[in-house]
Structures are given as structure tokens and as C-alpha cells.
Design an enzyme around this catalytic site. Structure first.
Site, PDB file in Angstrom:
ATOM      1  N   SER A  98      12.203 -42.016 -13.720  1.00  0.00           N
ATOM      2  CA  SER A  98      11.038 -41.105 -13.289  1.00  0.00           C
ATOM      3  C   SER A  98      11.293 -41.011 -11.555  1.00  0.00           C
ATOM      4  CB  SER A  98       9.816 -41.697 -13.564  1.00  0.00           C
ATOM      5  OG  SER A  98       8.862 -40.995 -13.356  1.00  0.00           O
ATOM      6  N   ARG A 115      -3.702  -1.012  -6.184  1.00  0.00           N
ATOM      7  CA  ARG A 115      -3.048  -2.222  -6.134  1.00  0.00           C
ATOM      8  C   ARG A 115      -3.579  -3.177  -7.336  1.00  0.00           C
ATOM      9  NH1 ARG A 115      -6.230  -4.559  -0.670  1.00  0.00           N
ATOM     10  NH2 ARG A 115      -8.268  -4.586  -1.713  1.00  0.00           N
ATOM     11  N   MET A 164      -5.828  -7.039   8.611  1.00  0.00           N
ATOM     12  CA  MET A 164      -4.921  -6.318   9.763  1.00  0.00           C
ATOM     13  C   MET A 164      -5.721  -5.123   9.807  1.00  0.00           C
ATOM     14  SD  MET A 164      -0.934  -6.856   8.814  1.00  0.00           S
ATOM     15  CE  MET A 164      -1.258  -6.477   7.256  1.00  0.00           C
ATOM     16  N   LYS A 180       0.765  -1.310  -0.043  1.00  0.00           N
ATOM     17  CA  LYS A 180      -0.087   0.159  -0.083  1.00  0.00           C
ATOM     18  C   LYS A 180       0.814   1.301   0.017  1.00  0.00           C
ATOM     19  CE  LYS A 180      -3.729  -0.395   2.373  1.00  0.00           C
ATOM     20  NZ  LYS A 180      -4.502  -0.614   3.803  1.00  0.00           N
ATOM     21  N   HIS A 196     -16.475  -8.266   2.046  1.00  0.00           N
ATOM     22  CA  HIS A 196     -15.323  -9.289   2.289  1.00  0.00           C
ATOM     23  C   HIS A 196     -15.450 -10.529   1.969  1.00  0.00           C
ATOM     24  CE1 HIS A 196     -13.652 -12.157   5.100  1.00  0.00           C
ATOM     25  NE2 HIS A 196     -12.589 -11.386   5.306  1.00  0.00           N
ATOM     26  N   ARG A 252      -2.883   3.020   8.748  1.00  0.00           N
ATOM     27  CA  ARG A 252      -3.101   1.704   7.920  1.00  0.00           C
ATOM     28  C   ARG A 252      -2.078   0.562   7.992  1.00  0.00           C
ATOM     29  NH1 ARG A 252      -7.740   2.714   4.632  1.00  0.00           N
ATOM     30  NH2 ARG A 252      -8.098   4.928   4.408  1.00  0.00           N
ATOM     31  N   GLY A 297      -8.369  -7.027   4.500  1.00  0.00           N
ATOM     32  CA  GLY A 297      -9.190  -7.090   5.867  1.00  0.00           C
ATOM     33  C   GLY A 297      -8.380  -7.869   6.856  1.00  0.00           C
ATOM     34  N   CYS A 305       7.130 -38.072 -11.347  1.00  0.00           N
ATOM     35  CA  CYS A 305       5.583 -38.503 -11.188  1.00  0.00           C
ATOM     36  C   CYS A 305       5.043 -38.613  -9.990  1.00  0.00           C
ATOM     37  CB  CYS A 305       5.455 -40.068 -11.938  1.00  0.00           C
ATOM     38  SG  CYS A 305       6.477 -41.131 -10.963  1.00  0.00           S
ATOM     39  N   TYR A 365      10.105 -34.268 -18.434  1.00  0.00           N
ATOM     40  CA  TYR A 365       8.922 -33.937 -18.271  1.00  0.00           C
ATOM     41  C   TYR A 365       8.461 -33.879 -16.986  1.00  0.00           C
ATOM     42  CZ  TYR A 365       8.534 -38.988 -17.609  1.00  0.00           C
ATOM     43  OH  TYR A 365       8.691 -40.423 -17.007  1.00  0.00           O
TER      44      TYR A 365
HETATM   45  C1  PEP Z   1       5.989 -41.790  -5.705  1.00  0.00           C
HETATM   46  O1  PEP Z   1       6.404 -42.558  -4.670  1.00  0.00           O
HETATM   47  O2  PEP Z   1       6.340 -40.576  -6.004  1.00  0.00           O
HETATM   48  C2  PEP Z   1       5.012 -42.401  -6.787  1.00  0.00           C
HETATM   49  C3  PEP Z   1       4.601 -41.535  -7.849  1.00  0.00           C
HETATM   50  O3  PEP Z   1       4.668 -43.777  -6.743  1.00  0.00           O
HETATM   51  P1  PEP Z   1       3.255 -43.797  -5.515  1.00  0.00           P
HETATM   52  O4  PEP Z   1       2.697 -42.765  -5.264  1.00  0.00           O
HETATM   53  O5  PEP Z   1       2.384 -44.708  -6.402  1.00  0.00           O
HETATM   54  O6  PEP Z   1       4.087 -44.649  -4.432  1.00  0.00           O
END
Ligand code: PEP
Ligand code: MG
Length: 884
Positions: A774, A353, A108, A27, A469, A97, A106, A841, A861
């Protein structure tokens, strides 16, 4: 170092906004910046955020150096406005303020009209020639000061006001005369003296010191702490305090106050959006006490409202204001959320803002601003917070479904939600924690409701406008919200919501449509979101700068279809154990696990082979040649063993065992730590017939589908190179057998999860057998931190609260610890096998902060749940832009 203790702005003060939000708070920095570009800002000074920490270090006292510097700050304001602080003839009043680095609406405290006392009130009355205004300002100040600085319950003051109105036989505050208000001031002072044992402090400097301390103190209030936790704002940032000359929107019919967005925060359309009130102070608009009027004529006509818009009532001032909005947008190159006051025809800007907006509006604004030449495409990609896409991707109400509309309010935050009515925040949080979908229904919300609003699927209020709010906070959280549904009333004693003569007891199911403002009885079906238009355009820009691919964790045809629709570029993890949860399958899986010998296992596997083959074929068909990583079986045993009597009997029959023998097997198989037990590749090594069946199903399916599929077969929970080598040998052998039977070969790769610390450390050896890695950061987090995934929920909240981990490490990667293991695994794997394909993953693959980390590691990926694919696409694009 006076300059660092206090930073003056406005009038002749030098430009100070370069000190930044970190120092001046959002602010303060924006006020200084508006002053620097020549916009009308009342002069003031900022006490920087660093002083907040010093206030706490000193045990909740203002440092002496600051007290000394206040005189300089006040002198600057006095010079600019030609008034004196505490001067009974011509009194200067100030506002005090809060303002943290990021806005915490809202959360503070604020004190207005500071500097009034029994003497200066008379001066104000004379100068303004408006005694009523002076006494009204004084009684407002007493109430705020009593509440915020002295910690008194605001009901004490509200009750006194109600009593006065009853006594005078009036219903509106505005009907009280100057004399009535003067009497009310005496009542308020008596309340303060009675409750605190001290008279109200008359000395303006004492008032100011008290208010500054209260603002710093509010940084650690419960509601501010909850808000910080929900929004990942570090406690160490502290708040700045802005002290600024008051301007008055309540000085008669040529005065007004309002809030405005330079674009529509719900739809993103480029048109002024907002509300104002003639003869009122800012708090009246925000608190929803009086119903505000529209700013533009178009908005008033659309709503068929009678009260004149600002454009009609004050055309010259409105034109000036609209011009300032243009200046602000060009300067900040973003949609602004502005507070303004008109004092006797003269316009002042009190705050600007970046305007909070819905996901839909964020998309539209980013695209429009590129078209208008205001920002570049890369900036547009960086403008949209990936987390808000969640709002867009979730279903809306099926327009064909029958709706029993029971009330209509304002469409305050879009999206649809059904759930059970709950009437207070604590109940909302409690019932939601038990997995129930709830709708929080309140007369109006206040910052105390923040936890309940977060827990609820949707929010419904009886009072309050589009900038109340409830509306602002719900939009920020992405919760559907209908506000100001005046037909509903709430009976807290009976715990029912009433609409006319109908009663809906707490727990009744209702549905909200935050886009139309409708409230409906019962549960209403929803439809999938539209992913074209502004969304598609922004995603296309994001995809253009993204380096990492985005895949999905999916194994059912439905999830694979969703993943493709959301733009997944392959499957990064098909958990085969999840394909066995169906009632017709689980029995064979159980028989396979529980069958005492290889013969029994092979018999169960023979049942599973055709099912697996058909499932894989379906996935390959849906993914149409995109890469698909199938993980071999990884069932933590406790998730798969039967426990209920009927299940035990059924499995015994299928496994060819007596119930008694089966029970013995169950006892034998019981594990103390199933997450660290006989799962993953350990099971595959003990029972090679399992990977053999699964590999066969994969190869046969790929050959059947014949769409150029090159399956990636992934081995779970590997810690050593030898484990992978053994399982890979089974897969390769099976491949040769199937290819020989079919007289045809296909290409495939065998790779591994890296999800145990040892695997990361020995990634060099493991890479000798792996076509890809992975990173399974779920198990990696569990094993690196030594925190059970299944039990973490009970105590991890305490850990996050205590600042041990900044966020839940199962949601956002612990970059320092688990992250280092990933970095080691990536580096050693690539060193051993240049060009090794690397992905992630674990759940972290869909978390923007973790995705930024993955970009830093140059992973190929990320893979995440289908619903998070668009979030990951955008986050990966932002990561690429940020990492350069
Ligand atoms: C993990 O362990 O990150 C994974 C993807 O396998 P799971 O969650 O199936 O154990
Ligand atoms: Mg795992």
C-alpha cells in the site's frame, strides 16, 4: 497572419469556433459557435489568448502588428451593421470584454459603449431619437473607462452622480433628464482630467487600444490571480479579448436585458430560470443595483412578485428566447448560462456558457439528460466534478431543531453553516486561519472578497439577486449563501450587523440555511445527508465503469460506519496508533513507550490487548467480511509523549517509575526529527512484544467474530526487505500460537506500506515477503521531497504561488517525482511477484487528479477518508473512462 491576430465572427465571417477555447477564450469561442449555428449574435472579432502573453512580453504594450490589424476587425463590424466607428452621423459603439479558456466570473475587466465622444454622442442621440439614452450611455462609458482603463476610483464618479441627484432633488438614476446627464458627462470629464492630468481621449481608436490593454492587464490583477490559484488555472493561459458591436437593452420599454439558465442551477429542474430588467444595460442585472424581475410567469407567481415576468410582458420575444434555449441545449448537450439583450423588440444573444450548478443540480441534470437521450451514461458520469460532491455529503440543518429566524434572504447556494459573524474579507481569512468557523456578512460582495468567501463557512449579503456575484461565486465554491437579505444592515464603524432593533456584534454566532434563505441566531444542529435518488443513480453508473476498488482509512466504529454508508469496499488503512488517543488508553501507550525494560512494556501491553481485541472485533463486525487492512503501530513519538505536569505524573504512576526517572526517560527519548525517528517498523523491531500483542489481538478478534474475516496486516515505514522479514516472522509466530490455542486457523496476509524512496527502489526484494503493497504517499512525499509534513504549511504556499509545484504536493500527488517512485515500486513489486495487490492510502487516495494517476498505474484500489469515498468512487470511474 491577420487571421491569427484577429478572428472575426458574426454575419458573413467564416465559422471560426473550431479554433477552440484555448485560442479564442470560452466567451469568444461560444460567440463564434452561436453565430455559426445561426443564432443572433452581434458581429465582432476576437483577439486570441496568445496575444496576452505577447502583451506582457512587450512590457504591457500592444504589439504593433495587432494595432495594424484592428482596422480590419473594425471594418468587418462596420460592414455588418452599416455604421462607422467614430462616425458622428451614425456611430458604431463596441464592447470590449475579457474571456479566458475557462470562465472566471467577474474577475477581469469589461468596457461598454466604447466609441462615444463629444461628437458621436450627438449622432447617437439623433439616430436613436433618444438624447437621454445617448447621454446616459456616454456617462456610463466615461465611468467604466475611468475605472477600468485609467485606474480611477469608481467612488469619484458615484459621488458625482449622487451629488447630481441631490441637486436635482431625485432619488433614482432614471429620474435624471438628458440635460442632467449631459452636465454629468462634463463633470466626469473634469474628474478624469483632474485625476490623470490628461483630457479624456476623444479618438475612438485610442479608446479601443486603451481598453484592450486594460483587459489584458486585468489578467494579472490580484483578484484574478487569487481566483486562478483557487481554481488551478495556469497563469500561462492568458485571456482573449472580444470586441463586439454594442446592442442596447436601455432604449425604452421594448428593450431589456437579462441572464438565464436553461435549467434551475440550484435544483437541476428542467425549467427556465433567470432574471431580466426592462430598459437596462447588462451590468445593472449582474451588479444587483436594481432588483430584477422573473423570466417566467410560474417563477413570478411562486415568489408572489408583482412586477410582470418577461413571459407576460414580452410574450413573443420570450417565446423566441425559449426556442433558442432549446437549440443551445441540443447543440451543447448541457445546461447553458446565457446573457441576452432585447433592443427595441429584437433579440440578441451576448454569451452562452456551461451553467455553474450546485452538486445536487449536477446530479439531477446528468440523470435527466440521460433520460432525455441528450447524453450517454458514461457522459453523465464524466459530467459531474467529483469535488462538488463534498457539498452533497455534508450535513443540513435538523428540521426538528428550534430555529430563531432573524432574517430571510434568497436561497442562493445550498448547505447549512454556523459560525461567527465577520464583516470584511481580511478578517474572515484571518480568523478562519486560526481555526474559527466564520460567516462573511457583507452588503454585497465583489470580486475583491474572493479570499474571504473561500475562508468562510457561509456567506450572507444584504443586497443582490440569485445571479449576483455572491450567489454565483458561492455556488461555484460550494459555500452556503443567503443573498439579498434586505432586513439586515451593516454598521462598519460600530462593527455590528443590525436586524431591525437587534444588534449582532461581529463575532456573534449565526446559522445560514442556503437552501431556504433563512438566517438564524446561534448554532443549530445538523443532520446527515440523504444519499438516495439522483445521487445513488449516478454512483451506480459510476460503479459500473470503475475498475479500481475504493476503500476507506478508518479505525473508529463511527468512521467505519460512515465509510460503509458512503460505499467503501473495505478498510485500506486502520491506523492503530489512532485507536489509543482516548484518555483511558493513552496512558498505557505512554507507559509502554516509556517503560525502561521489556517487563514494563509487557505490563502496559497487557492492558492494551483486550482493548485492541474489542476494537478490531467491532471493525470486523461492521465491515462484515469486506477486506480490512490493519496497520501495526506507527506513532511518531512527539505525538505520544506526555508534556503537561499532570500527564507526566499519571504516566509515571502507570509505568511504575518515579517522576524524576520518567523525566530522564523523556530526555533520553527526545528526538530532533521525530518524523524520521524511532517510529513505524523501527519501533516494532526494537520491541517485538508490540507486534506480538497487536497480531494476537487481530487474530483473536477475527476468530471471535467468525465472519470469514481474512485480516490484512500491514507493516509501516519499511525501507528494507529484512525489516519486513523480521516483523513478519513475529506475526507468523503469533498466528501459529493463537491458532494452536483456539484449535482453529484463519487465512491472513502480511503486507507492507511502500512509503520511503528506498522501499520503492527495492520493491522487488520487499515483495518476496509481502502479500500486498500500500503506497503511503504522505511519507513518500515527505521523504522524496525532503519536506517535513509538519512544517510544510509555513512555506508551501510560496512554492505553489511560484509555480514550483502546480498544487500542494501533500494534497495532489507530485506525479513527476513521487509518482515515478510509485511507478517504480509497482513495476518492481509486480515483476517479483506477479499479481501482487497494490493500493494507495496516503491522502492522495481521495484526490481526483491523484486517482487518475493511480488508474494509470493500474493500482487495485485507492483508500481515503470516509467522507471522500463517494468522490473517490466517481473520480475512479472517470479515470477508468479517460484511461480507456
Ligand atoms: C502515509 O504515509 O501515506 C500514510 C498513509 O501513513 P501516515 O499518514 O499514517 O504516516
Ligand atoms: Mg506514513
Amino acid at each position: 497572419m491577420v487571421a491569427r491576430l484577429l478572428v472575426p465572427f458574426g454575419g458573413s465571417a467564416p465559422a471560426a469556433h473550431q479554433l477552440g477555447k484555448q485560442h479564442l477564450g470560452g466567451k469568444g469561442a461560444n460567440l463564434a459557435e452561436m453565430a455559426a449555428i445561426g443564432l443572433p449574435v452581434p458581429p465582432g472579432f476576437i483577439i486570441p489568448t496568445t496575444l496576452c502573453a505577447r502583451y506582457y512580453e512587450a512590457g504591457g504594450r500592444l504589439p504593433d502588428t495587432l494595432l495594424a490589424a484592428l482596422a480590419d476587425g473594425l471594418a468587418h463590424i462596420e460592414r455588418e451593421v452599416g455604421m462607422g466607428f467614430g462616425n458622428p452621423e451614425n456611430p458604431l459603439l463596441v464592447s470590449v470584454r475579457s474571456g479566458a479558456r475557462v470562465s472566471m466570473p467577474g474577475m477581469m475587466d469589461t468596457v461598454l459603449n466604447l466609441g462615444l465622444n463629444d461628437e458621436t454622442v450627438a449622432g447617437l442621440a439623433r439616430r436613436s431619437a433618444n438624447p437621454r439614452f445617448a447621454w446616459d450611455s456616454y456617462r456610463r462609458f466615461l465611468q467604466m473607462y475611468g475605472d477600468v482603463v485609467l485606474g480611477l476610483d469608481h467612488y469619484l464618479f458615484e459621488d458625482a452622480l449622487e451629488l447630481m441627484k441631490d441637486d436635482r432633488g431625485v432619488t433614482l438614476d432614471t429620474q435624471l433628464s438628458a440635460e442632467d446627464l449631459q452636465a454629468l458627462v462634463a463633470d466626469y470629464q473634469a474628474i478624469i482630467e483632474k485625476e490623470t492630468g490628461q483630457p479624456f481621449p476623444q479618438a475612438p481608436l485610442t479608446q479601443l487600444e486603451g481598453a484592450i490593454g486594460a483587459v489584458f492587464g486585468s489578467w494579472r490583477s490580484d483578484r484574478a490571480s487569487v481566483y486562478r490559484r483557487l481554481n488551478d488555472i495556469p497563469e500561462s493561459w492568458g485571456t482573449a479579448v472580444t470586441v463586439q458591436a454594442m446592442v442596447f437593452g436601455n432604449m425604452g420599454e421594448t428593450s431589456a436585458t437579462g441572464v438565464a439558465f436553461t435549467r434551475d442551477p440550484a435544483t437541476g429542474e428542467k425549467r427556465i430560470f433567470g432574471e431580466y430588467l426592462i430598459n437596462a444595460q447588462g451590468e445593472d442585472v449582474v451588479a444587483g443595483i436594481r432588483t430584477p424581475q422573473y423570466l417566467t410567469r410560474a417563477a413570478r407567481e411562486k415568489a408572489s412578485a408583482r412586477d410582470l415576468s418577461m413571459e407576460e410582458a414580452m410574450p413573443a420575444v420570450f417565446a423566441e428566447l425559449a426556442g433558442m434555449f432549446e437549440t443551445l441545449e441540443r447543440h451543447y448537450r448541457d445546461c447553458q448560462d446565457i446573457e441576452f439583450t432585447v433592443q427595441e423588440g429584437r433579440l440578441w444573444l451576448l454569451q452562452t456558457r456551461s451553467g455553474k450548478r450546485t452538486a445536487k443540480a449536477a446530479m439531477r441534470m446528468a440523470g435527466d439528460m440521460v433520460d432525455e437521450g441528450l447524453i450517454s451514461r458514461d457522459e453523465a458520469v464524466l459530467r459531474v466534478d467529483p469535488a462538488v460532491l463534498d457539498q452533497l455529503l455534508h450535513p443540513t440543518l435538523d428540521p426538528a431543531a428550534r430555529r430563531q429566524v432573524i432574517a430571510v434572504g434568497l436561497p442562493a447556494s445550498p448547505g447549512a453553516a454556523s459560525g461567527a459573524i465577520v464583516l470584511d474579507s481580511a478578517t474572515a481569512a484571518e480568523r478562519a486561519a486560526h481555526g474559527e468557523d466564520v460567516i462573511l456578512v457583507r452588503v454585497e460582495t465583489s470580486p475583491e472578497d474572493i479570499a474571504g468567501m473561500h475562508a468562510a463557512r457561509g456567506i450572507l449579503t444584504a443586497r443582490g439577486g440569485m445571479t449576483s456575484h455572491a450567489a454565483v461565486v458561492a455556488r461555484g465554491m460550494g459555500r452556503p449563501c443567503v443573498s439579498g437579505a434586505g432586513q439586515i444592515s451593516i454598521d462598519m464603524d460600530a462593527r455590528v450587523m443590525r436586524v431591525g432593533s437587534h444588534s449582532f456584534p461581529e463575532g456573534s454566532i449565526i446559522t445560514l440555511d442556503g437552501a431556504s434563505g433563512e438566517v438564524m441566531e446561534g448554532h443549530i444542529p445538523t443532520i446527515e445527508p440523504e444519499l438516495s435518488g439522483d445521487f445513488a443513480r449516478l454512483m451506480e453508473w459510476a460503479d459500473g465503469v470503475r475498475r479500481m476498488k475504493v476503500r476507506a482509512n478508518a479505525e473508529t466504529p463511527e468512521d467505519c460506519t460512515t465509510a460503509r454508508r458512503f460505499g467503501a469496499e473495505g478498510i485500506g488503512l486502520a491506523r492503530t496508533e489512532h485507536m489509543f488517543f482516548g484518555a483511558d488508553r493513552i496512558v498505557h501507550v505512554r507507559a509502554m513507550i516509556l517503560g525502561g525494560d521489556e517487563g514494563a512494556r509487557r505490563a502496559a501491553l497487557a492492558h492494551l490487548l483486550p482493548m485492541q481485541r474489542a476494537d478490531f472485533a467491532e471493525i470486523f463486525r461492521i465491515m462484515a467480511g469486506l477486506p480490512v487492512t490493519i496497520r501495526l503501530l506507527d506513532p511518531p513519538l512527539h505525538e505520544f509523549l506526555p508534556s503537561r505536569e499532570a500527564e507526566i505524573a499519571e504516566v509515571a504512576l502507570s509505568a511504575g517509575l518515579s517522576v524524576q526517572a520518567l523525566r530522564r526517560r523523556l530526555v533520553e527519548l527526545h528526538e530532533t526529527n521525530p518524523m524520521l525517528g524511532h517510529r513505524g517498523c523501527r519501533l516494532l523491531i526494537s520491541y517485538p512484544e508490540i507486534p506480538e500483542m497487536q497480531a494476537r489481538a487481530i487474530f483473536e478478534a477475527a476468530l471471535d467474530v467468525d465472519q470469514g474475516v481474512e485480516p490484512e496486516i500491514m507493516v509501516p515505514l519499511v525501507a528494507t526487505a529484512r525489516e519486513l522479514e523480521l516483523v513478519k516472522a513475529v506475526i507468523d509466530r503469533t498466528a501459529e500460537a493463537v491458532f494452536a490455542e483456539r484449535g482453529r486457523r484463519i487465512a491472513y496476509t502480511v503486507g507492507t506500506m511502500i512509503e520511503l524512496p528506498r522501499a520503492a527502489l527495492r520493491a522487488g526484494d520487499i515483495a518476496a515477503h509481502a502479500g500486498f503493497f500500500s503506497f503511503g504517499t504522505n511519507d513518500m512525499t515527505q521523504t522524496a521531497l525532503g519536506i517535513s509534513r509538519d512544517d510544510a504549511g509555513r512555506f508551501l504556499g510560496d512554492y505553489v504561488e511560484a509555480g514550483i509545484y502546480p498544487r500542494d504536493p501533500f494534497v495532489s500527488i507530485d506525479a513527476e517525482g513521487v509518482g515515478e517512485l510509485v511507478a517504480i515500486g509497482a513495476e518492481r513489486g509486480r515483476a517479483a511477484r506477479p499479481g501482487l495487490k497494490l493500493g494507495i492510502c496516503g491522502e492522495h487516495g481521495g484526490d481526483p487528479a491523484s486517482i487518475l494517476f493511480c488508474e494509470g498505474q493500474r493500482l487495485d484500489y485507492v483508500s481515503c477518508s470516509p467522507w471522500r469515498v463517494p468522490i473517490a468512487r466517481l473520480a475512479a470511474a472517470q479515470a477508468a473512462l479517460r484511461q480507456g
